[in-house]
Design a protein around this motif. Structure first.
Motif, mmCIF file in Angstrom:
data_model
loop_
_atom_site.group_PDB
_atom_site.id
_atom_site.type_symbol
_atom_site.label_atom_id
_atom_site.label_comp_id
_atom_site.label_asym_id
_atom_site.label_seq_id
_atom_site.Cartn_x
_atom_site.Cartn_y
_atom_site.Cartn_z
ATOM 1 N N ASP A 294 -0.606 16.295 -1.838
ATOM 2 C CA ASP A 294 -0.083 16.795 -3.111
ATOM 3 C C ASP A 294 1.339 16.305 -3.372
ATOM 4 N N VAL A 295 2.088 16.046 -2.302
ATOM 5 C CA VAL A 295 3.466 15.567 -2.468
ATOM 6 C C VAL A 295 3.521 14.059 -2.633
ATOM 7 N N PHE A 296 2.760 13.315 -1.806
ATOM 8 C CA PHE A 296 2.897 11.857 -1.780
ATOM 9 C C PHE A 296 1.711 11.099 -2.379
ATOM 10 N N GLY A 297 0.589 11.762 -2.616
ATOM 11 C CA GLY A 297 -0.566 11.080 -3.174
ATOM 12 C C GLY A 297 -1.266 10.208 -2.138
ATOM 13 N N ASP A 298 -2.031 9.213 -2.612
ATOM 14 C CA ASP A 298 -2.848 8.420 -1.691
ATOM 15 C C ASP A 298 -2.039 7.455 -0.838
ATOM 16 N N LYS A 299 -0.721 7.369 -1.048
ATOM 17 C CA LYS A 299 0.153 6.548 -0.200
ATOM 18 C C LYS A 299 0.874 7.400 0.847
ATOM 19 N N SER A 300 0.361 8.577 1.106
ATOM 20 C CA SER A 300 1.046 9.547 1.968
ATOM 21 C C SER A 300 1.491 8.975 3.304
ATOM 22 N N PHE A 301 0.619 8.196 3.951
ATOM 23 C CA PHE A 301 0.903 7.741 5.310
ATOM 24 C C PHE A 301 1.136 6.231 5.371
ATOM 25 N N CYS A 302 1.472 5.670 4.229
ATOM 26 C CA CYS A 302 1.675 4.223 4.175
ATOM 27 C C CYS A 302 3.093 3.855 4.599
ATOM 28 N N TYR A 318 1.723 8.765 10.067
ATOM 29 C CA TYR A 318 0.817 9.919 10.007
ATOM 30 C C TYR A 318 1.207 10.988 11.018
ATOM 31 N N ASP A 319 1.411 10.582 12.266
ATOM 32 C CA ASP A 319 1.712 11.555 13.321
ATOM 33 C C ASP A 319 2.930 12.396 12.971
ATOM 34 N N SER A 320 4.004 11.734 12.556
ATOM 35 C CA SER A 320 5.250 12.457 12.289
ATOM 36 C C SER A 320 5.198 13.222 10.978
ATOM 37 N N MET A 321 4.608 12.628 9.946
ATOM 38 C CA MET A 321 4.528 13.290 8.652
ATOM 39 C C MET A 321 3.708 14.573 8.751
ATOM 40 N N GLU A 330 5.385 27.015 4.701
ATOM 41 C CA GLU A 330 5.945 28.110 3.901
ATOM 42 C C GLU A 330 6.845 27.583 2.781
ATOM 43 N N ASP A 331 7.198 26.296 2.852
ATOM 44 C CA ASP A 331 8.035 25.677 1.814
ATOM 45 C C ASP A 331 7.200 24.878 0.805
ATOM 46 N N ALA A 332 5.895 25.127 0.800
ATOM 47 C CA ALA A 332 4.991 24.312 -0.017
ATOM 48 C C ALA A 332 5.413 24.260 -1.484
ATOM 49 N N GLU A 333 5.765 25.395 -2.052
ATOM 50 C CA GLU A 333 6.141 25.439 -3.469
ATOM 51 C C GLU A 333 7.373 24.583 -3.735
ATOM 52 N N THR A 334 8.347 24.676 -2.851
ATOM 53 C CA THR A 334 9.572 23.880 -3.017
ATOM 54 C C THR A 334 9.287 22.386 -2.847
ATOM 55 N N LEU A 335 8.473 22.047 -1.872
ATOM 56 C CA LEU A 335 8.110 20.642 -1.652
ATOM 57 C C LEU A 335 7.426 20.062 -2.889
ATOM 58 N N LEU A 336 6.517 20.830 -3.470
ATOM 59 C CA LEU A 336 5.789 20.345 -4.645
ATOM 60 C C LEU A 336 6.713 20.205 -5.857
ATOM 61 N N GLN A 337 7.683 21.069 -5.955
ATOM 62 C CA GLN A 337 8.636 20.961 -7.065
ATOM 63 C C GLN A 337 9.448 19.674 -6.991
ATOM 64 N N HIS A 338 9.593 19.124 -5.771
ATOM 65 C CA HIS A 338 10.395 17.911 -5.562
ATOM 66 C C HIS A 338 9.526 16.680 -5.303
ATOM 67 N N ARG A 339 8.237 16.752 -5.635
ATOM 68 C CA ARG A 339 7.342 15.641 -5.296
ATOM 69 C C ARG A 339 7.799 14.312 -5.893
ATOM 70 N N HIS A 340 8.324 14.337 -7.118
ATOM 71 C CA HIS A 340 8.759 13.092 -7.746
ATOM 72 C C HIS A 340 9.920 12.471 -6.962
ATOM 73 N N GLU A 341 10.831 13.318 -6.511
ATOM 74 C CA GLU A 341 11.965 12.820 -5.738
ATOM 75 C C GLU A 341 11.508 12.259 -4.393
ATOM 76 N N PHE A 342 10.558 12.924 -3.766
ATOM 77 C CA PHE A 342 10.014 12.418 -2.507
ATOM 78 C C PHE A 342 9.407 11.032 -2.705
ATOM 79 N N GLN A 343 8.597 10.889 -3.727
ATOM 80 C CA GLN A 343 7.923 9.620 -3.962
ATOM 81 C C GLN A 343 8.919 8.519 -4.319
ATOM 82 N N THR A 344 9.958 8.871 -5.061
ATOM 83 C CA THR A 344 10.958 7.890 -5.472
ATOM 84 C C THR A 344 11.781 7.404 -4.283
ATOM 85 N N ARG A 345 12.114 8.324 -3.392
ATOM 86 C CA ARG A 345 13.019 7.993 -2.288
ATOM 87 C C ARG A 345 12.304 7.505 -1.025
#
Length: 389
Positions: A294-302, A318-321, A330-345
């Motif tokens: 949900d945060v990184f999409g299909d490139k999650s472990f690339c 994959y192992d570390s992620m 427990e931070d799922a909501e916060t992580l999802l709110q920042h998904r665009h920033e995660f993907q950008t960075r």
């Protein structure tokens, strides 16, 4: 150079002491008996092995052709457990092909010596060919229980047989990799859980594996043929990925073990875990893989390879992620709110830390720990540390 007499005596003493020899018996099964052998359940065929390494119709047909013309066929290998019960160590596909031919499910195709029989089922064979076929035999070697001195030795013994049969005399199949070996030797509840979660849609999306269909769980024959051409599926790498998630959360407790031995031992240990613990592990995997997707999409472990601009799934990532995100459920909501920033960075993150993820090494705990720390720092740089909240 010849070894010393003392060394030879030591070797002889070990041979007498351990007496690791396979006690076997040669058998010949009439082909019509194969149907009953499978249907009674007395001969245990590893269903998932059949599913993942199913012969195509041409390969099945050419086995039938070999039996029709009486060409010698390699014996199947059976391991006799309790009286009258057998595990098929080698020969699952041969037995399956013969069974399906007798049931009328196999239509011959691609025959070389008898192309005239292409398109025939067993019931359509000419009379004399059918009679001769029914009089043919499938050779077998039965490994007897006398080979096993104790229950403790039984598992080690199976490993030995499997190693010699499938590693040293393997023909027609791909190289037997570590997870295939584990799947046969350490079958049990945790292994079954890994099999189930290997078809998790989010895992499939992120590792370029065709997603599951409802039909495939109903029958081996309903498995989409495209799966047989997917290396991750055929080699059971997807099962390995699930096992790694469970096992590497405890890896720091066993830093001295090689990764393969550690995964073997963890699976053996995990098969004895209570059902409620296995249910908790399954839920943890489901929540973690979904959150990462949900945060990184299909490139999650690339891992981005900047020399050619490509991004490929990486077990090191994959192992570390998966480990770090399992600590942040427990931070799922916060992580999802920042998904665009995660993907950008993310790409910049890998560009800066590529050297730590480029190697697939799992033998050095310091490398694994460093990766976990880097991913954790990346996550907290965006959402803040737990201790700041």
């Amino acid at each position: 150079m010849r070894r010393s007499r003392l060394a030879d005596e030591d070797i002889d003493a070990k041979y007498v002491r351990e007496n690791v020899k396979i006690v076997k018996m040669a058998m010949r099964y009439p082909l019509p008996d194969i149907v009953g052998m499978i249907e009674t359940g007395d001969y245990k065929l590893n269903t998932e092995w059949r599913r993942r390494h199913q012969w195509n119709r041409v390969t099945q047909s050419r086995l039938i052709e070999s039996l029709i013309v009486n060409v010698p066929v390699s014996p199947i290998i059976l391991y006799q457990g309790e009286l009258g019960k057998y595990e098929v160590i080698d020969g699952i596909q041969r037995m399956t092909a013969i069974y399906e031919f007798y049931k009328g499910q196999l239509i011959l195709k691609g025959l070389e010596e008898w192309p005239e029989l292409d398109g025939h089922t067993y019931f359509q064979l000419p009379l004399h060919i059918k009679k001769d076929f029914d009089r043919s035999y499938l050779p077998a070697l039965i490994v007897l229980p006398e080979s096993v001195k104790s229950q403790e030795y039984a598992k080690r013994f199976k490993q030995l047989v499997f190693k010699f049969v499938l590693h040293r005399h393997n023909s027609g199949d791909v190289e037997i990799k570590a997870q295939k070996y584990r799947h046969v030797i350490y079958n049990g509840p945790l292994n079954n859980l890994c099999l189930k979660q290997a078809r998790n849609p989010y895992l499939c999306k992120t590792w370029n594996i065709p997603e599951p269909t409802p039909e495939e769980f109903a029958s081996i024959k309903a498995v989409p043929e495209v799966l047989f051409h997917n290396d991750a599926y055929r080699n059971m790498d997807d099962i390995d990925l699930v096992l790694r998630f469970f096992a590497f959360r405890q890896r720091h407790k066993h830093p001295e073990e090689s990764p393969e031995n550690y995964l073997d031992n963890f699976l053996n240990y995990g098969n004895r875990l209570p059902k409620d613990v296995l249910n908790q592990l399954e839920e943890l995997f489901n929540q973690t893989i979904k959150l990462v997707y949900d945060v990184f999409g299909d490139k999650s472990f690339c891992l981005w390879v900047f020399k050619d601009g490509t991004a490929r799934p990486s077990k090191a990532v994959y192992d570390s992620m998966m480990y770090v995100f399992s600590q942040h459920l427990e931070d799922a909501e916060t992580l999802l709110q920042h998904r665009h920033e995660f993907q950008t960075r993310m790409r910049t993150f890998y560009e800066k830390n590529f050297e730590h993820f480029e190697t697939q090494s799992l033998t050095d705990m310091s490398i694994m720990t460093k990766r976990n720390k880097l991913i954790e720092e990346f996550v907290t740089s965006i959402i803040g540390s737990k201790y700041e909240k």
